[in-house]
Design a protein around this motif. Sequence first.
Motif, PDB file in Angstrom:
ATOM      1  N   UNK A  52      69.933 -13.764  67.771  1.00 60.04           N
ATOM      2  CA  UNK A  52      69.368 -15.105  68.261  1.00 60.04           C
ATOM      3  C   UNK A  52      69.703 -15.937  69.361  1.00 60.04           C
ATOM      4  N   UNK A  53      68.902 -15.276  70.249  1.00 60.25           N
ATOM      5  CA  UNK A  53      69.206 -15.940  71.615  1.00 60.25           C
ATOM      6  C   UNK A  53      68.449 -17.051  71.901  1.00 60.25           C
ATOM      7  N   UNK A  54      69.052 -18.080  71.930  1.00 58.88           N
ATOM      8  CA  UNK A  54      68.840 -19.676  71.958  1.00 58.88           C
ATOM      9  C   UNK A  54      67.670 -19.945  73.184  1.00 58.88           C
ATOM     10  N   UNK A  55      68.128 -19.656  74.158  1.00 58.58           N
ATOM     11  CA  UNK A  55      67.377 -19.902  75.535  1.00 58.58           C
ATOM     12  C   UNK A  55      66.059 -19.090  75.253  1.00 58.58           C
ATOM     13  N   UNK A  56      66.156 -17.824  75.163  1.00 53.10           N
ATOM     14  CA  UNK A  56      64.825 -16.859  74.912  1.00 53.10           C
ATOM     15  C   UNK A  56      64.003 -17.212  73.914  1.00 53.10           C
ATOM     16  N   UNK A  57      64.455 -17.575  72.735  1.00 54.59           N
ATOM     17  CA  UNK A  57      63.649 -18.066  71.701  1.00 54.59           C
ATOM     18  C   UNK A  57      63.006 -19.284  71.845  1.00 54.59           C
ATOM     19  N   UNK A  58      63.683 -20.366  72.237  1.00 57.21           N
ATOM     20  CA  UNK A  58      63.353 -21.641  72.783  1.00 57.21           C
ATOM     21  C   UNK A  58      62.173 -21.488  73.751  1.00 57.21           C
ATOM     22  N   UNK A  59      62.261 -20.658  74.564  1.00 57.32           N
ATOM     23  CA  UNK A  59      61.297 -20.578  75.726  1.00 57.32           C
ATOM     24  C   UNK A  59      59.816 -20.082  75.167  1.00 57.32           C
ATOM     25  N   UNK A  60      60.106 -19.057  74.207  1.00 61.65           N
ATOM     26  CA  UNK A  60      58.935 -18.395  73.638  1.00 61.65           C
ATOM     27  C   UNK A  60      58.282 -19.293  72.607  1.00 61.65           C
ATOM     28  N   UNK A  61      59.075 -20.225  72.069  1.00 63.20           N
ATOM     29  CA  UNK A  61      58.284 -21.322  71.130  1.00 63.20           C
ATOM     30  C   UNK A  61      58.101 -22.535  71.995  1.00 63.20           C
ATOM     31  N   UNK A  62      58.291 -22.609  73.299  1.00 65.30           N
ATOM     32  CA  UNK A  62      57.600 -23.753  74.076  1.00 65.30           C
ATOM     33  C   UNK A  62      58.488 -24.839  73.983  1.00 65.30           C
ATOM     34  N   UNK A  63      59.770 -24.690  73.597  1.00 63.99           N
ATOM     35  CA  UNK A  63      60.567 -26.156  73.329  1.00 63.99           C
ATOM     36  C   UNK A  63      62.010 -26.027  74.327  1.00 63.99           C
ATOM     37  N   UNK A  64      61.829 -25.294  75.479  1.00 67.39           N
ATOM     38  CA  UNK A  64      63.142 -24.843  76.288  1.00 67.39           C
ATOM     39  C   UNK A  64      63.521 -26.036  76.855  1.00 67.39           C
ATOM     40  N   UNK A  65      62.688 -27.016  77.206  1.00 66.70           N
ATOM     41  CA  UNK A  65      62.820 -28.111  77.930  1.00 66.70           C
ATOM     42  C   UNK A  65      63.962 -29.264  77.156  1.00 66.70           C
ATOM     43  N   UNK A  66      63.876 -29.341  75.897  1.00 62.62           N
ATOM     44  CA  UNK A  66      64.684 -30.220  75.191  1.00 62.62           C
ATOM     45  C   UNK A  66      65.411 -29.393  74.131  1.00 62.62           C
ATOM     46  N   UNK A  67      65.750 -28.251  74.111  1.00 68.09           N
ATOM     47  CA  UNK A  67      66.396 -27.497  73.276  1.00 68.09           C
ATOM     48  C   UNK A  67      67.910 -27.520  72.981  1.00 68.09           C
ATOM     49  N   UNK A  68      68.359 -27.686  72.084  1.00 70.19           N
ATOM     50  CA  UNK A  68      69.772 -27.736  72.058  1.00 70.19           C
ATOM     51  C   UNK A  68      70.426 -26.567  72.442  1.00 70.19           C
ATOM     52  N   UNK A  69      71.682 -26.104  72.788  1.00 72.09           N
ATOM     53  CA  UNK A  69      72.152 -25.117  73.192  1.00 72.09           C
ATOM     54  C   UNK A  69      72.658 -24.118  72.173  1.00 72.09           C
TER      55      UNK A  69
END
Length: 232
Positions: free
Chosen positions: A155-172
Amino acid sequence: MTRAARLALIAAAALSSAGFLALATWQVQRLGWKQDLIARVDQQLRAEPVPPPLVSSKADEYRRVRLRGQFEPREALVQAITELGGGYWVIAPLRLEGGTAVLVNRGFVPPEQRAPEQHAAPNGPVELTGLLRLTETGGGPLRSNVPAEGRWYSRDVAGIAAQLGVADKAAPYFVDESADPAQPQRWPRPGLTVIRFANNHAVYAATWLALAAMAAAAVGYLLREERRRAKP
């Protein structure tokens, strides 16, 4: 055996005893750290849920949090092995009122339930509680995440957030959703977070201490033999 060889053997045994003693000391230190960790996590699990933090640290892992927001219609599947068998964690972004997106592990689904229409997130505002978890980078044993293909083994937060298009405002961090005893069981199945910490450091410390004592006894025996040989 020559005298030089005997002296080398004595030195090797002495160094081994010192090394084993250092390892035993390290395990005692690890024991204290592990006991503190278990006590801290147990305290956090008993505490009331708190609002999600903006940032996180190791001290925040397994903290109970309460989230209010709306799920976005997208998800990522992360391969998992649980008490229910093999399958996937369903990771979906929950958009909070302030705009922050928190990746929520909604729970586990078996392979036959992996299609999104079989476990769709609820529409509209939701409120849930869960355990704050730190990102898991890299992948699984002998398997690396392949973001370009949407294949996830951790469960890689940065990678999955980027795939889902929410990396700009994703919690770490991500949040493991907790099961609600008042609700019927459903897929994804939440509440499967494993909270067990192996704590064998006392056994390891005792083992290293025993080896240190044996090596020290060997040094004593060899020194006595050397003195005996040196007598005229």
